[in-house]
Design an enzyme around this catalytic site. Structure first.
Site, PDB file in Angstrom:
ATOM      1  N   GLY A  14     -18.546 -75.830  13.276  1.00 34.89           N
ATOM      2  CA  GLY A  14     -18.294 -75.501  11.872  1.00 34.89           C
ATOM      3  C   GLY A  14     -19.314 -74.615  11.190  1.00 34.89           C
ATOM      4  O   GLY A  14     -19.471 -74.683   9.979  1.00 34.89           O
ATOM      5  N   ASN A  16     -19.064 -71.396  10.746  1.00 33.29           N
ATOM      6  CA  ASN A  16     -18.314 -70.498   9.866  1.00 33.29           C
ATOM      7  C   ASN A  16     -17.862 -71.236   8.615  1.00 33.29           C
ATOM      8  O   ASN A  16     -17.930 -70.700   7.507  1.00 33.29           O
ATOM      9  CB  ASN A  16     -17.109 -69.905  10.602  1.00 33.29           C
ATOM     10  CG  ASN A  16     -17.481 -68.694  11.418  1.00 33.29           C
ATOM     11  OD1 ASN A  16     -17.792 -67.651  10.873  1.00 33.29           O
ATOM     12  ND2 ASN A  16     -17.492 -68.851  12.723  1.00 33.29           N
ATOM     13  N   MET A  94      -9.163 -73.925  17.613  1.00 30.45           N
ATOM     14  CA  MET A  94      -8.811 -73.481  18.971  1.00 30.45           C
ATOM     15  C   MET A  94      -7.399 -73.873  19.388  1.00 30.45           C
ATOM     16  O   MET A  94      -7.112 -74.011  20.587  1.00 30.45           O
ATOM     17  CB  MET A  94      -9.837 -74.037  19.968  1.00 30.45           C
ATOM     18  CG  MET A  94     -11.278 -73.765  19.598  1.00 30.45           C
ATOM     19  SD  MET A  94     -11.577 -72.034  19.197  1.00 30.45           S
ATOM     20  CE  MET A  94     -12.130 -71.453  20.769  1.00 30.45           C
ATOM     21  N   ARG A  95      -6.519 -74.105  18.404  1.00 34.45           N
ATOM     22  CA  ARG A  95      -5.144 -74.473  18.746  1.00 34.45           C
ATOM     23  C   ARG A  95      -4.173 -73.484  18.136  1.00 34.45           C
ATOM     24  O   ARG A  95      -4.472 -72.815  17.158  1.00 34.45           O
ATOM     25  CB  ARG A  95      -4.834 -75.890  18.207  1.00 34.45           C
ATOM     26  CG  ARG A  95      -5.822 -76.954  18.584  1.00 34.45           C
ATOM     27  CD  ARG A  95      -6.024 -77.090  20.071  1.00 34.45           C
ATOM     28  NE  ARG A  95      -4.766 -77.338  20.749  1.00 34.45           N
ATOM     29  CZ  ARG A  95      -4.316 -78.588  20.999  1.00 34.45           C
ATOM     30  NH1 ARG A  95      -5.018 -79.631  20.619  1.00 34.45           N
ATOM     31  NH2 ARG A  95      -3.178 -78.768  21.621  1.00 34.45           N
ATOM     32  N   ASN A 111      -8.033 -65.407  10.282  1.00 34.53           N
ATOM     33  CA  ASN A 111      -8.699 -65.955  11.468  1.00 34.53           C
ATOM     34  C   ASN A 111      -9.935 -65.128  11.778  1.00 34.53           C
ATOM     35  O   ASN A 111      -9.967 -63.929  11.471  1.00 34.53           O
ATOM     36  CB  ASN A 111      -7.746 -65.920  12.678  1.00 34.53           C
ATOM     37  CG  ASN A 111      -8.393 -66.522  13.924  1.00 34.53           C
ATOM     38  OD1 ASN A 111      -9.004 -67.586  13.866  1.00 34.53           O
ATOM     39  ND2 ASN A 111      -8.297 -65.805  15.047  1.00 34.53           N
ATOM     40  N   HIS A 113     -12.563 -64.020  14.972  1.00 30.14           N
ATOM     41  CA  HIS A 113     -12.633 -63.991  16.435  1.00 30.14           C
ATOM     42  C   HIS A 113     -13.917 -63.293  16.866  1.00 30.14           C
ATOM     43  O   HIS A 113     -14.244 -62.235  16.322  1.00 30.14           O
ATOM     44  CB  HIS A 113     -11.422 -63.245  17.015  1.00 30.14           C
ATOM     45  CG  HIS A 113     -11.424 -63.236  18.505  1.00 30.14           C
ATOM     46  ND1 HIS A 113     -11.118 -64.345  19.260  1.00 30.14           N
ATOM     47  CD2 HIS A 113     -11.732 -62.255  19.381  1.00 30.14           C
ATOM     48  CE1 HIS A 113     -11.229 -64.045  20.536  1.00 30.14           C
ATOM     49  NE2 HIS A 113     -11.611 -62.790  20.638  1.00 30.14           N
ATOM     50  N   GLU A 147       1.185 -64.950  17.407  1.00 33.91           N
ATOM     51  CA  GLU A 147       0.532 -64.784  18.717  1.00 33.91           C
ATOM     52  C   GLU A 147      -0.991 -64.797  18.527  1.00 33.91           C
ATOM     53  O   GLU A 147      -1.516 -64.135  17.632  1.00 33.91           O
ATOM     54  CB  GLU A 147       0.972 -63.452  19.323  1.00 33.91           C
ATOM     55  CG  GLU A 147       0.714 -63.384  20.829  1.00 33.91           C
ATOM     56  CD  GLU A 147       0.888 -61.956  21.350  1.00 33.91           C
ATOM     57  OE1 GLU A 147       0.155 -61.579  22.282  1.00 33.91           O
ATOM     58  OE2 GLU A 147       1.719 -61.218  20.750  1.00 33.91           O
ATOM     59  N   ASP A 149      -4.865 -64.408  18.174  1.00 28.92           N
ATOM     60  CA  ASP A 149      -5.789 -63.267  18.056  1.00 28.92           C
ATOM     61  C   ASP A 149      -5.089 -61.935  17.873  1.00 28.92           C
ATOM     62  O   ASP A 149      -5.561 -60.907  18.337  1.00 28.92           O
ATOM     63  CB  ASP A 149      -6.734 -63.216  19.275  1.00 28.92           C
ATOM     64  CG  ASP A 149      -7.578 -64.474  19.386  1.00 28.92           C
ATOM     65  OD1 ASP A 149      -7.949 -64.852  20.506  1.00 28.92           O
ATOM     66  OD2 ASP A 149      -7.837 -65.086  18.322  1.00 28.92           O
TER      67      ASP A 149
HETATM   68  C1  GRF Z   1     -16.794 -68.756  16.449  1.00 30.09           C
HETATM   69  O1  GRF Z   1     -17.460 -67.835  17.276  1.00 30.09           O
HETATM   70  C2  GRF Z   1     -15.401 -68.259  16.156  1.00 30.09           C
HETATM   71  O2  GRF Z   1     -15.298 -66.851  16.063  1.00 30.09           O
HETATM   72  C3  GRF Z   1     -14.662 -68.739  17.363  1.00 30.09           C
HETATM   73  O3  GRF Z   1     -15.169 -70.026  17.602  1.00 30.09           O
HETATM   74  C4  GRF Z   1     -16.525 -70.076  17.154  1.00 30.09           C
HETATM   75  C5  GRF Z   1     -16.609 -71.248  16.216  1.00 30.09           C
HETATM   76  O4  GRF Z   1     -17.859 -71.431  15.735  1.00 30.09           O
HETATM   77  N1  GRF Z   1     -13.234 -68.739  17.216  1.00 30.09           N
HETATM   78  P1  GRF Z   1     -18.117 -72.462  14.511  1.00 30.09           P
HETATM   79  O5  GRF Z   1     -17.365 -73.741  14.812  1.00 30.09           O
HETATM   80  O6  GRF Z   1     -17.643 -71.809  13.246  1.00 30.09           O
HETATM   81  O7  GRF Z   1     -19.593 -72.634  14.545  1.00 30.09           O
END
Ligand code: GRF
Length: 221
Positions: A14, A16, A94-95, A111, A113, A147, A149
């Protein structure tokens, strides 16, 4: 401009989410995280949310063609509506996201990435980039499409790949993620993002930060 209510989806640590919460609490973006949802009960991101007094839910998802997945998809929409969410932010979630969610939040789901899409989609962006031998990697915030990403790109940050980078590449990319995600949300809050086909137009965009290109390895002539 009224505050934008955010619903943030997470699966992992978490960081982000934390960057978004900090930007909201610091007044750098006109938004509030009203709910956090995770497919993993032990996701540290849920603890981060709760430590800021934000309601956080564990919603198990199951396989994408299972009744559990369909139930989770309905539950997601229910929770987001309950918390008056305007914009959904997938932050290390991740789902797959279900059809009800896309129907309920058309062009209102972002999103992040850790690669320069469309290159290196999937769950190992930085590693795949390093293994491929690219000299410049980075991260992307985009509108989410069904779809994985894919979807129109809002903002990207490029990061040079250094010799013997190993894990530090992902860490340096993550640092840029924490800058570009709040920025993308603020532009959304200001209503300055317009989708034309698969392109995003930002009204009154500033010139890129770092005017010149990133050239890696550095020039010597
Ligand atoms: C990040 O690099 C994000 O881009 C990717 O998963 C990672 C998650 O990091 N999809 P966090 O949980 O926000 O630290």
């Amino acid at each position: 401009m009224s505050q934008l209510n955010l619903g943030v989806f997470v699966s992992g640590g978490g960081t982000n989410l934390q960057a978004i919460i900090d930007a909201c609490e610091g007044g750098r973006i006109e938004a509030t995280v009203t709910v956090v949802i995770s497919d993993r009960e032990k996701s540290y991101a849920l603890e981060r949310a709760r430590s800021h007094g934000i309601l956080a839910y564990h919603v198990p998802v199951g396989k994408s063609d299972s009744p559990e997945f369909a139930a989770a998809d309905r539950r997601h929409v229910e929770l987001l509506r309950e918390h008056n969410v305007d914009l959904v932010c997938l932050a290390g979630y991740m789902r797959l996201i279900g059809p009800n969610m896309f129907a309920a939040y058309p062009e209102a789901m972002l999103n992040i990435h850790p690669a320069l899409l469309p290159s290196f989609p999937g769950t190992h962006g930085p590693e795949d980039a390093a293994e491929y031998g690219v000299k410049v990697a980075g991260c992307t915030v985009h509108f989410a499409w069904p779809e994985f990403d894919t979807g129109p790109i809002i903002i990207q940050a490029a990061v040079p790949v250094l010799p013997d980078d190993g894990d530090s590449l992902a860490a340096r990319i993550l640092k840029q993620e924490h800058k570009i995600y709040p920025q993308a949300i603020q532009w959304y809050a200001e209503g300055r993002l317009h989708i034309e086909g698969r392109c995003v137009i930002l009204e009154d965009a500033r010139p890129p930060t770092i005017m010149e290109a990133i050239i890696s390895p550095g020039l010597e002539i």
